[in-house]
Scaffold this motif. Structure first.
Motif, PDB file in Angstrom:
ATOM      1  N   GLU A   1       0.880  -1.168   0.040  1.00 11.63           N
ATOM      2  CA  GLU A   1      -0.031  -0.160  -0.135  1.00 11.63           C
ATOM      3  C   GLU A   1       0.877   1.191  -0.088  1.00 11.63           C
ATOM      4  O   GLU A   1       1.943   1.175   0.501  1.00 11.63           O
ATOM      5  CB  GLU A   1      -0.969  -0.064   1.269  1.00 11.63           C
ATOM      6  CG  GLU A   1      -1.862  -1.213   1.186  1.00 11.63           C
ATOM      7  CD  GLU A   1      -3.188  -0.928   2.412  1.00 11.63           C
ATOM      8  OE1 GLU A   1      -2.850   0.057   3.177  1.00 11.63           O
ATOM      9  OE2 GLU A   1      -3.952  -1.481   2.302  1.00 11.63           O
ATOM     10  N   VAL A   2       0.190   2.276  -0.658  1.00 11.27           N
ATOM     11  CA  VAL A   2       1.213   3.547  -0.684  1.00 11.27           C
ATOM     12  C   VAL A   2       0.180   4.503  -0.369  1.00 11.27           C
ATOM     13  O   VAL A   2      -1.136   4.959  -0.830  1.00 11.27           O
ATOM     14  CB  VAL A   2       1.737   4.017  -2.067  1.00 11.27           C
ATOM     15  CG1 VAL A   2       2.488   5.277  -2.138  1.00 11.27           C
ATOM     16  CG2 VAL A   2       2.458   2.735  -2.561  1.00 11.27           C
ATOM     17  N   GLY A   3       0.403   5.421   0.710  1.00  9.34           N
ATOM     18  CA  GLY A   3      -0.346   6.374   1.401  1.00  9.34           C
ATOM     19  C   GLY A   3      -0.201   7.724   0.361  1.00  9.34           C
ATOM     20  O   GLY A   3       0.607   7.929  -0.611  1.00  9.34           O
ATOM     21  N   GLU A   4      -1.116   8.750   0.705  1.00 11.64           N
ATOM     22  CA  GLU A   4      -1.167   9.770   0.070  1.00 11.64           C
ATOM     23  C   GLU A   4      -0.201  10.816   0.122  1.00 11.64           C
ATOM     24  O   GLU A   4       0.307  10.857   1.108  1.00 11.64           O
ATOM     25  CB  GLU A   4      -2.673  10.810   0.539  1.00 11.64           C
ATOM     26  CG  GLU A   4      -2.733  11.927  -0.255  1.00 11.64           C
ATOM     27  CD  GLU A   4      -3.967  12.675   0.490  1.00 11.64           C
ATOM     28  OE1 GLU A   4      -4.254  13.789  -0.039  1.00 11.64           O
ATOM     29  OE2 GLU A   4      -4.662  12.287   1.239  1.00 11.64           O
ATOM     30  N   GLY A   5       0.564  11.031  -0.998  1.00  9.62           N
ATOM     31  CA  GLY A   5       1.776  11.726  -0.814  1.00  9.62           C
ATOM     32  C   GLY A   5       2.904  11.258  -0.399  1.00  9.62           C
ATOM     33  O   GLY A   5       4.079  11.775  -0.496  1.00  9.62           O
ATOM     34  N   GLU A   6       3.092   9.946  -0.500  1.00 10.94           N
ATOM     35  CA  GLU A   6       4.101   9.115  -0.145  1.00 10.94           C
ATOM     36  C   GLU A   6       5.023   8.661  -1.113  1.00 10.94           C
ATOM     37  O   GLU A   6       4.317   8.465  -2.302  1.00 10.94           O
ATOM     38  CB  GLU A   6       3.670   7.859   0.838  1.00 10.94           C
ATOM     39  CG  GLU A   6       4.637   6.850   1.214  1.00 10.94           C
ATOM     40  CD  GLU A   6       4.356   5.665   1.969  1.00 10.94           C
ATOM     41  OE1 GLU A   6       4.887   5.163   2.815  1.00 10.94           O
ATOM     42  OE2 GLU A   6       3.382   5.146   1.359  1.00 10.94           O
ATOM     43  N   LEU A   7       6.275   8.711  -1.198  1.00 14.55           N
ATOM     44  CA  LEU A   7       6.951   8.114  -2.152  1.00 14.55           C
ATOM     45  C   LEU A   7       7.443   6.484  -1.392  1.00 14.55           C
ATOM     46  O   LEU A   7       8.378   6.791  -0.738  1.00 14.55           O
ATOM     47  CB  LEU A   7       8.320   9.078  -2.295  1.00 14.55           C
ATOM     48  CG  LEU A   7       8.994   8.870  -3.732  1.00 14.55           C
ATOM     49  CD1 LEU A   7       9.536   9.943  -4.287  1.00 14.55           C
ATOM     50  CD2 LEU A   7      10.205   7.607  -3.532  1.00 14.55           C
ATOM     51  N   LEU A   8       7.229   5.680  -2.199  1.00 15.05           N
ATOM     52  CA  LEU A   8       7.663   4.261  -1.994  1.00 15.05           C
ATOM     53  C   LEU A   8       8.847   4.007  -3.068  1.00 15.05           C
ATOM     54  O   LEU A   8       8.399   3.948  -4.290  1.00 15.05           O
ATOM     55  CB  LEU A   8       6.462   3.359  -2.017  1.00 15.05           C
ATOM     56  CG  LEU A   8       6.953   1.825  -1.627  1.00 15.05           C
ATOM     57  CD1 LEU A   8       7.092   1.486  -0.278  1.00 15.05           C
ATOM     58  CD2 LEU A   8       5.638   1.165  -2.117  1.00 15.05           C
ATOM     59  N   VAL A   9      10.027   3.586  -2.471  1.00 16.17           N
ATOM     60  CA  VAL A   9      10.799   2.984  -3.482  1.00 16.17           C
ATOM     61  C   VAL A   9      11.052   1.571  -3.408  1.00 16.17           C
ATOM     62  O   VAL A   9      10.869   1.018  -2.240  1.00 16.17           O
ATOM     63  CB  VAL A   9      12.192   3.556  -3.034  1.00 16.17           C
ATOM     64  CG1 VAL A   9      13.292   2.756  -3.964  1.00 16.17           C
ATOM     65  CG2 VAL A   9      12.505   5.046  -3.328  1.00 16.17           C
ATOM     66  N   ILE A  10      10.746   0.894  -4.497  1.00 19.27           N
ATOM     67  CA  ILE A  10      10.838  -0.668  -4.677  1.00 19.27           C
ATOM     68  C   ILE A  10      12.510  -0.962  -4.762  1.00 19.27           C
ATOM     69  O   ILE A  10      13.002  -0.426  -6.043  1.00 19.27           O
ATOM     70  CB  ILE A  10       9.971  -1.169  -5.851  1.00 19.27           C
ATOM     71  CG1 ILE A  10       8.722  -0.780  -5.344  1.00 19.27           C
ATOM     72  CG2 ILE A  10      10.129  -2.688  -5.958  1.00 19.27           C
ATOM     73  CD1 ILE A  10       7.587  -1.331  -6.508  1.00 19.27           C
ATOM     74  N   PHE A  11      13.078  -1.493  -4.030  1.00 21.98           N
ATOM     75  CA  PHE A  11      14.512  -1.832  -4.102  1.00 21.98           C
ATOM     76  C   PHE A  11      14.802  -3.224  -4.176  1.00 21.98           C
ATOM     77  O   PHE A  11      14.344  -4.104  -3.551  1.00 21.98           O
ATOM     78  CB  PHE A  11      15.021  -1.125  -2.957  1.00 21.98           C
ATOM     79  CG  PHE A  11      16.580  -1.219  -2.729  1.00 21.98           C
ATOM     80  CD1 PHE A  11      17.560  -0.490  -3.373  1.00 21.98           C
ATOM     81  CD2 PHE A  11      17.053  -2.423  -2.049  1.00 21.98           C
ATOM     82  CE1 PHE A  11      18.950  -0.617  -3.124  1.00 21.98           C
ATOM     83  CE2 PHE A  11      18.268  -2.378  -1.800  1.00 21.98           C
ATOM     84  CZ  PHE A  11      19.295  -1.819  -2.282  1.00 21.98           C
ATOM     85  N   GLY A  12      15.945  -3.560  -5.133  1.00 20.34           N
ATOM     86  CA  GLY A  12      16.283  -4.807  -5.184  1.00 20.34           C
ATOM     87  C   GLY A  12      17.098  -5.129  -6.529  1.00 20.34           C
ATOM     88  O   GLY A  12      17.329  -4.087  -7.540  1.00 20.34           O
ATOM     89  N   PRO A  13      17.548  -6.279  -6.706  1.00 16.62           N
ATOM     90  CA  PRO A  13      18.408  -6.735  -7.862  1.00 16.62           C
ATOM     91  C   PRO A  13      17.574  -6.817  -8.843  1.00 16.62           C
ATOM     92  O   PRO A  13      16.372  -6.912  -9.087  1.00 16.62           O
ATOM     93  CB  PRO A  13      18.981  -8.059  -7.421  1.00 16.62           C
ATOM     94  CG  PRO A  13      17.930  -8.695  -6.727  1.00 16.62           C
ATOM     95  CD  PRO A  13      17.283  -7.470  -5.789  1.00 16.62           C
TER      96      PRO A  13
END
Length: 293
Positions: free
Chosen positions: A24-36
């Motif tokens: 889930e990603v909240g309002e105004g949030e920046l979620l980084v998906i990190f991985g190889p």
């Protein structure tokens, strides 16, 4: 708010695997998906944008269902309110900077294009073609074009990976500033610890299609392993005080290390300083160094 729960079979270098994520990603949030590479990061963005279809799952954005395998809902890409910044910019070579930005707008508004150009200090480049722009300028245009759509979701696919470190650092700050200014829930793909620490509100660490960790950048990225001897040059990204010590986050190449020093040493340093990291008998030392740049 983004609710994203999907499954999809993918073909990797080590064979087939299942992308199985629930985030889930909240309002105004920046979620980084990190991985190889090859772990399914970009596929998540493409599924959210409607460019790929999962085998099963559910996607909801701000209360609107974009995909639901149980009741056969699958909005086409043109009906999904998404701003997508691709890794290779994907600008139209025959259009000017102004025309590229205006292209994706739902309702043409020349004044808004000018306002966006001013925010990025690119107004003087509005009549240039992409072939006459630097890599950083092209990526700014791609970002402004995505923002001009006034999207409900902003998707960034490794937007800084093709840039030199200094340009990437500057553009990363601009991305964060724009994202917060417009309060757009954003998902960004990265394999750089430096980018992730600098930009993310939260990090989702992905491996072989599975979420193995999610949380604050420092909690996800930093291990407690300490090398007995090292001497490295890096850029100070962040510092925080916790009596009687100062905690420093330093970018060294494409990696980020965390160092604890005395409060007095920390007070002499500023974010952006080039520093030399070294240890002696497992006691870290950090000192500012002069550079020619």
């Amino acid at each position: 708010m983004i609710k994203f729960k999907v499954k999809k079979r993918l073909h990797g270098a080590q064979g087939d695997f299942i992308l199985d994520v629930d985030i889930e990603v909240g309002e105004g949030e920046l979620l980084v998906i990190f991985g190889p590479s090859g772990s399914g990061k970009t596929t998540i963005l493409r599924i959210l944008a409607g460019l790929e279809r999962p085998e099963e799952g559910y996607i909801e954005v701000n209360g609107s269902v974009w995909f639901d395998s149980k009741i056969n809902i699958n909005l086409p890409p043109q009906k999904r309110d998404v701003g997508f910044v691709f890794q290779d910019y994907s600008l139209f070579p025959n259009m000017t900077v102004f025309e590229n930005i205006a292209f994706g707008m739902k309702k043409k508004n020349p004044q808004k294009v000018i306002e966006l150009l001013k925010l990025a200090n690119m107004e003087e480049l509005k009549n240039r073609k992409p072939t006459n722009l630097s890599g950083g300028q092209k990526q700014r245009v791609a970002l402004l074009r995505a923002l001009a759509r006034e999207p409900k979701v902003l998707l960034l696919d490794e937007p800084l990976s093709a840039l030199d470190p200094e340009t990437a650092l500057t553009l990363g700050e601009e991305i964060k500033r724009f994202q917060k200014r417009f309060s757009i829930p954003t998902i960004m793909v990265s394999h750089s610890k430096e980018e992730t620490l600098k930009l993310a509100d939260r990090v989702c660490q992905l491996s072989n299609g599975k979420v193995i960790s999610i949380g604050k950048p420092k909690d996800v990225l930093f291990s407690r392993k300490l090398s007995p001897k090292f001497s490295l040059k890096g850029i100070l990204l962040e510092k925080s005080f916790s009596d009687p010590v100062c905690i420093l986050s330093v970018a060294v190449g494409s990696e980020v290390v965390q160092v604890v020093v005395s409060k007095e040493e920390g007070q002499e340093l500023n974010v952006g300083d080039w520093v030399l990291l070294s240890t002696k008998a497992f006691v870290p030392s950090v000192r500012k160094i002069k550079t020619s740049s």
